[in-house]
Write an enzyme that holds these catalytic residues in place. Sequence first.
Site, short mmCIF file in Angstrom:
data_model
loop_
_atom_site.label_atom_id
_atom_site.label_comp_id
_atom_site.label_asym_id
_atom_site.label_seq_id
_atom_site.Cartn_x
_atom_site.Cartn_y
_atom_site.Cartn_z
N LYS A 1 -66.80 8.13 45.07
CA LYS A 1 -66.75 8.48 46.41
C LYS A 1 -66.10 9.77 46.49
CE LYS A 1 -65.94 6.07 50.95
NZ LYS A 1 -65.54 4.88 51.51
N SER B 1 -68.71 2.91 54.77
CA SER B 1 -68.83 4.38 54.46
C SER B 1 -68.95 4.86 53.12
CB SER B 1 -67.28 5.08 54.81
OG SER B 1 -66.28 4.48 54.05
N SER C 1 -66.38 -1.25 53.83
CA SER C 1 -67.10 0.00 53.55
C SER C 1 -67.48 -0.20 51.93
CB SER C 1 -66.24 0.99 53.55
OG SER C 1 -66.12 1.75 54.70
#
Length: 460
Positions: free
Chosen positions: A74, A150, A174
């Site tokens: 990420k 996310s 997330s």
Amino acid sequence: MKTVALLNAVATGQVSAREMCDAALARIEATEPRINAFTAQTVQRARAEADAVDAKRLRGEVLPLLAGLPYAVKNLFDIEGMTTLAGSKVNRGLPPAKSDAVLVQRMKASGAVLVGALNMDEYAYGFTTENTHYGATHNPHDLTRIAGGSSGGSGAAVAALQVPVALGSDTNGSIRVPASLCGVWGLKPTFGRLSRRGSFPFVHSIDHLGPFGDSVEALALSYDAMQGADPLDPGCQATHAQLIEGSLDAGTKGLRIGILGGWFHDNASPPARSVATLAAKTLGATEVVKWPDAGLGRAAAFIISASEGGSLHLKNLRVRAKDFEPLSVDRFIAGALQPAEWTIRAQRFRRIYRDCVNSLFEEWDLLIAPATPVCAPVIGSETIDIGGVKHPARPSMGLLTQPVSFAGCPVVAAPMWPEGTGGMPIGVQLIAAPWREDICLHAAKVLQDAGVAQLKEPAL
């Protein structure tokens, strides 16, 4: 080729780490225009890391745990020489990271090969990865649908078979939400288990970091590689590694396993309830258990997330509000304006809440619940339907995850494929007491071995 087979092939010389790296890069190139999981690729670095693995093997050295395994992170993880975007436009002006995040360092030390950085909701404030700056990430099983967030790029990259492992973060869900919606495995460890040093924060007091994988073995191996104390991270409470290696097949015999009702039943669609029921049946769970104050836990998590998130970005909100993500800027501003008393009361409640949840695990070893209320909505959806009631789509994807992460419990999200979703997945949460990731992973392995939970190749 899944993680275990890949690692065996590299270790035995059936294929070189460089060949495995180039295969991953080719897969990314072929699928990325449709998925949009990556914000950057680290091609030169990846090939250098793969070559280093091959050189070790040729010298006859013992290869490390993850030798030759392609992975991505990420884009809130620091990557040496790259600016850490955290999904934002504002961060583009920051200097490049001087060193890798601790977990990236540990993955590298274990022989894993970093191929790039992954798309996300801006500053991790969202559940959909409909990022205005870098574009929406598309669900590999239906390109019209969200990948979740996310850590949407992380979930989609594994689901699209671009990489077998990806790293993400989980504050309110997330990791578990994208794992559920994309049909991959995800692990949110205990709060404080893994070092967060070198990652861009969302909510210091709730943030967790963890892996996505193509199998339970992928989760366990990458989790083991990242474990360890970090005295320079005040949020890392682990004093030593508690490795899963060698015990993954321990099973669930003798464990007290229940299925969560109440909040986790009422806020789930029939397909979501069905995956929890099937997991419970497979694991031999029959008794329904009530999670204490789930709704209050979620409300307090919202208050703290908004307050800490808004406070962190207050300076830029004052002068660069127009450069923030339109889907989150109002929430950041509102959070920055919240009365301090709200946050203080929410943090006080959290201590009471955590004690109540921990007492639940005096009677139970493992609890089962759906990971998301529904399968992935279409990109741009404003509402989702749960039992005939319309809910706001973006915040409601965390209805079933927020109460759990607020207590800091470890969770494995297992990919399941119920009827009534048009072939889309919905994950199930396997929840244990703090510091008992082993129980979550053992139960996940039982579901995998039974064929109840599995990764499915997308029709890309």
